[in-house]
Design an enzyme around this catalytic site. Structure first.
Site, mmCIF file in Angstrom:
data_model
loop_
_atom_site.group_PDB
_atom_site.id
_atom_site.type_symbol
_atom_site.label_atom_id
_atom_site.label_comp_id
_atom_site.label_asym_id
_atom_site.label_seq_id
_atom_site.Cartn_x
_atom_site.Cartn_y
_atom_site.Cartn_z
ATOM 1 N N LYS A 80 5.671 3.710 4.759
ATOM 2 C CA LYS A 80 6.182 2.641 4.064
ATOM 3 C C LYS A 80 7.272 3.306 3.136
ATOM 4 O O LYS A 80 7.921 2.444 2.613
ATOM 5 C CB LYS A 80 5.070 2.186 3.296
ATOM 6 C CG LYS A 80 4.034 1.509 4.101
ATOM 7 C CD LYS A 80 3.197 0.705 3.471
ATOM 8 C CE LYS A 80 2.074 0.325 4.113
ATOM 9 N NZ LYS A 80 2.485 -1.099 4.841
ATOM 10 N N ARG B 254 0.725 -1.241 0.188
ATOM 11 C CA ARG B 254 0.119 -0.143 0.112
ATOM 12 C C ARG B 254 0.664 1.193 0.041
ATOM 13 O O ARG B 254 1.979 1.318 0.642
ATOM 14 C CB ARG B 254 -0.793 -0.050 1.470
ATOM 15 C CG ARG B 254 -1.917 1.150 1.361
ATOM 16 C CD ARG B 254 -2.822 0.633 2.304
ATOM 17 N NE ARG B 254 -2.470 0.252 3.526
ATOM 18 C CZ ARG B 254 -2.151 1.238 4.663
ATOM 19 N NH1 ARG B 254 -2.277 2.636 4.679
ATOM 20 N NH2 ARG B 254 -1.532 0.483 5.736
#
Length: 835
Positions: free
Chosen positions: A573, A568
């Site tokens: 991230k 995602r």
């Protein structure tokens, strides 16, 4: 003449006594022909792959069905304890391959199809992914169900049958375009509608007090409008053990098709309004909750799941035990997969008190001993909170119960810490303010007998930071269950070339006991075995290169380092850190700094939430950088970059086996666990990553010499923010300065001025919250070590083998065994044999 009432006959037992279906090619082919010709009504002129696929799905479902029934009979006859996995997401992927694998009839099915001139792989491609999840959370739920069935544990999944799953991502001009994923458009042959178990779920209305027949003061919820929850069951097969567990998905429907009076009066829209409102509940996976309507619809979904599932469980209990609930908490556990199903808490209280006339204390005793909560996030903004006013309008009875739970629980805190008003404010389920909010994670903790994180670091940080107050109050509630993934799908099915080599060397027991992979370690020193390993991996890289060419139009050379980050899209991230490194490599090539160069192909993929502007901008940056690099003749094959659209389970089944270097580069302390990291490791990819989530435990298992570590620790991230000055770091680092100069000069957006200003500002003007600039130097140094290691293919292959050999801990079988040992305490039940 009056008609006689039809007599309802009870079918004889012989109606369900059938001979076992054959598992040989001839039997499969015979049933396949019958379904294709008779059930589906196709003739010799049919050229639609859809019907070829559907006929095979029905053929295999029949073989699942006879084992499915026998599993239910075994559970009922044993009167066993059961667990229910409540999740708003189940990312199951395709079912056909999983069914063949777990039934053990892959070769037989392929032979049956071949005899009819049908290529099994071609019709398998016709199946759409059941995209009922956003990513890791939903895929984890799917892996857990697979492990429960393989371990023969009586666990049932409950979720929602969304008409439209996770959106289909299309990239146009580098921009994410969301297209509806109507995965049910052609039906789903794997599901079984169970209308006889339909439940009524109520919304709105008001509450009133009354005295029951014993004079007890009771509450009833009246003036509501109801929708129907219609269950659809999906089989979840264990690995070649006869056990088929159930995933029950709820579909919303109106209680009446339309108001006939309104229709006759000419008001058609008004006549079908109730029907439309009801069906909207399960129309779309996770509606955008940026608007007030979106928030309300999402809460409707969460309550819909909780109420329908609990009513179904209580219905089943009463059918077997009557109104005796004395053993209910000893025989049932509800595992909440994150905060989404937390409405289970007040709804179970409501059902026990209002519908089954229990006292508060009796209902709370049952609730607090049956509910267990898994937390999946360290981001405070991801812990769901709902405005009290929305609850008041939509679920007034539940709000009353939540307020009572909070009042009783706060009195407990007051006794423990007298006069500590600040602690009461911090720990209250209700967050006070101009628009009071219900903290759903707090409600889950208060009502649960077990609270767990999903990696050692994550659980530690929950106890010491996010939920520290609760840990001080109830330390014995908290525990850790490091996530895992099922090796059946992610190695045995997704990577047949490597799986075959492993089985040839150590036998097939690893498929149900992943710790067996440790036997591979000694073979890492065998040059002949390394050669076979390398050959198997090259097959997977060629397959991945074909997917990238097909979906991205970019040519990947299978001899290059395949550097992959798929997950995602989110700032924590740090896909942005990845692309800054890519720009650095590009800058080196342009300056002819290519001595001892390692050819590299970088693949990035993932979906951005529709309302997440920064994530979408990051996708745009990746695509623009890729476009510049791939079309620069100075770069050539030294560096290729691609963004793969519509990342999904089926794509990961090809990406994961073909990856050399797995990017797990989240800001330390922000990723709860990760599961993609485990899939890559299991398939022999080496990891470059921070000390975050399960990366820490992966590095411990494989050894630091086989893991490319970089970056600040979680503690350093928090303390380092105080005096962090990204601009001074940029000025002091020549490589980083050149990267930022290329980005700020508009080199990658020459005809789209200023579009990347928000990204640049996030790194410089806004303090580099995700510590991307802070970790840049460490990251490119680790990347250089990875590039150098890849040049020695014998060394790299040895490291690859050791990654697979030490991945045994990260099987979801191990995770589920720990859930069962510490939380559920279920007894494995063998399914009755198929005669």
């Amino acid at each position: 003449m009056a008609h006689k009432q039809a007599k309802i006959s009870t079918p004889k037992k012989s109606l369900t006594e059938l001979s076992a279906l054959g598992m040989d090619p001839d039997s499969i082919a015979k049933d396949y022909k019958r379904y294709f010709s008779h059930t589906l009504g196709r003739d010799k002129n049919c050229k639609s792959v859809h019907y070829l696929y559907t006929a095979l799905a029905y053929t295999l479902r029949d073989r699942l069905m006879e084992r499915w029934k026998n599993t239910k009979y075994a559970y009922d006859e044993s009167n066993c304890k059961r667990a229910y996995y409540m999740s708003l997401e189940f990312l199951m992927g395709r079912a056909l391959g999983n069914a063949m694998l777990n039934l053990g009839i892959q070769d037989e099915t392929a032979r049956a199809m071949f005899d009819h001139g049908i290529v099994l792989e071609e019709i398998s491609e016709r199946e759409t992914d059941a995209g009922l999840g956003n990513g890791g959370l939903g895929r984890l739920a799917a892996c857990f169900l697979d492990s429960c069935a393989t371990l023969q544990l009586p666990v049932m999944g409950y979720g929602i049958r969304y008409e439209y799953g996770m959106f289909r991502q299309h990239i146009a001009g580098g921009n994410q375009i969301e297209e509806p994923d109507h995965w049910l458009r052609d039906g789903n042959p794997w599901e079984l509608e169970r209308p006889e178990f339909t439940q009524r779920v109520r919304y709105g209305g008001y509450t009133e007090r009354y005295r029951d027949h014993s004079g007890e003061l009771r509450v009833r919820w009246v003036g509501t409008h109801a929708v129907l929850a219609v269950p659809y069951d999906v089989p979840v097969p264990g690995y070649r053990n006869g056990t088929i567990n159930t995933l029950r998905l709820w579909h919303s429907a109106a209680t009446d098709e339309f108001d006939l009076g309104e229709f006759n009066a000419g008001s058609y829209p008004e006549s079908v309004a109730a029907k439309n409102d009801a069906e909207h509940i399960t129309m779309v996976l996770y509606p955008n909750d940026a608007s007030e309507n979106g928030k309300e619809l999402r809460l409707r979904q969460q309550y819909f799941l909780a109420s329908a599932s609990l009513q179904d469980i209580l219905r089943n209990w009463i059918s077997r035990h009557g109104k005796d609930f004395s053993q209910f908490s000893a025989k049932n556990h509800f595992q909440l997969n994150d905060t989404h199903p937390t409405c289970v808490v007040p709804e179970l209280m409501r059902l026990l008190m209002d519908e089954h006339e229990m006292s508060w204390d009796m209902a709370w005793e049952i609730t607090s001993n049956t509910v267990a909560y898994t937390n999946h996030t360290l981001l405070p903004e991801a812990l769901e909170k709902w405005p009290v006013r929305i609850f008041s309008n939509l679920l007034p009875r539940l709000l009353e119960i939540i307020l009572e739970i909070n009042a009783r629980y706060l009195s407990q805190i007051s006794r423990r810490w007298p006069g500590d008003i600040d602690r009461l404010r911090r720990m209250s389920v209700i967050e006070e303010g101009a628009d009071p909010q219900i903290r759903m994670a707090y409600l889950a903790i208060v009502a649960s007998f077990s609270v767990n994180g999903v990696a050692a670091l994550h659980s530690h940080l929950l106890e010491q930071t996010l939920f520290r107050d609760f840990y001080e109050l109830w330390p014995k509630k908290f525990n850790n269950k490091t996530n895992g993934v099922t090796q059946r799908r992610w190695l045995a099915w997704a990577n047949p070339s490597l799986a075959g080599l492993i089985t040839e060397k150590i036998g097939e027991n690893w498929i149900t006991d992943l710790s067996q992979l440790k036997q591979l370690a000694i073979h890492a020193e065998d040059s002949k075995f390394r050669a076979k390993w390398h050959e198997a991996h090259q097959i997977n890289k060629i397959r991945l290169a074909a997917l990238v060419k097909q979906d991205c139009g970019v040519s990947f050379d299978a001899s290059a380092l395949f550097d992959v980050q798929v997950k995602r899209i989110h700032e924590y991230k740090r896909q942005l850190l990845n692309i800054l490194h890519v720009i650095h490599l590009y800058d080196r090539i342009k300056r002819n700094d290519i001595a001892n160069w390692t050819q590299r192909c970088v693949l990035i993929g993932g979906k951005a939430a529709p309302g997440y502007a920064m994530a979408k901008n990051i996708i745009k940056l990746v695509c623009n950088v890729a476009d510049v690099i791939n079309n620069d003749p100075d770069v050539g094959d030294k560096l290729k970059v691609a963004f793969i659209p519509n990342y999904r389970v089926t794509a990961m089944e090809i990406i994961c086996p073909g990856t050399d270097l797995s990017e797990q580069i989240s800001t330390a302390g922000k990723e709860a666990s990760g599961t993609g990291n485990m899939k890559f490791m299991m398939n022999g990819a080496l990891t470059i990553g921070t000390l975050d989530g399960a990366n820490i435990e992966m590095r411990e298992e494989v050894g630091e010499e086989n893991f490319f570590l970089f970056g600040l620790t979680a503690e350093e991230v928090e303390t380092g923010r105080v005096n962090h000055d990204p601009n001074s770091i940029i000025e002091a680092d020549e490589d980083l300065h050149r990267v930022m100069q290329l980005l700020c000069s508009g080199h990658f957006n020459q005809f789209e001025p200023n579009i990347f200003d928000p990204i640049i500002h996030s790194l410089t003007s806004n303090g580099d919250y995700w510590m991307t600039i802070a970790d840049f130097r460490s990251f490119i140094d680790a990347q250089q070590k990875a590039a150098e290691a890849f040049q020695d293919q014998e060394k790299w292959t040895r490291m690859s083998i050791l990654n697979t050999a030490t991945s045994g801990k990260f099987s979801s079988d191990r995770t589920i065994l720990e859930y069962n040992k510490d939380i559920w305490k279920l007894e494995p039940i063998k399914a009755l044999p198929v005669d």
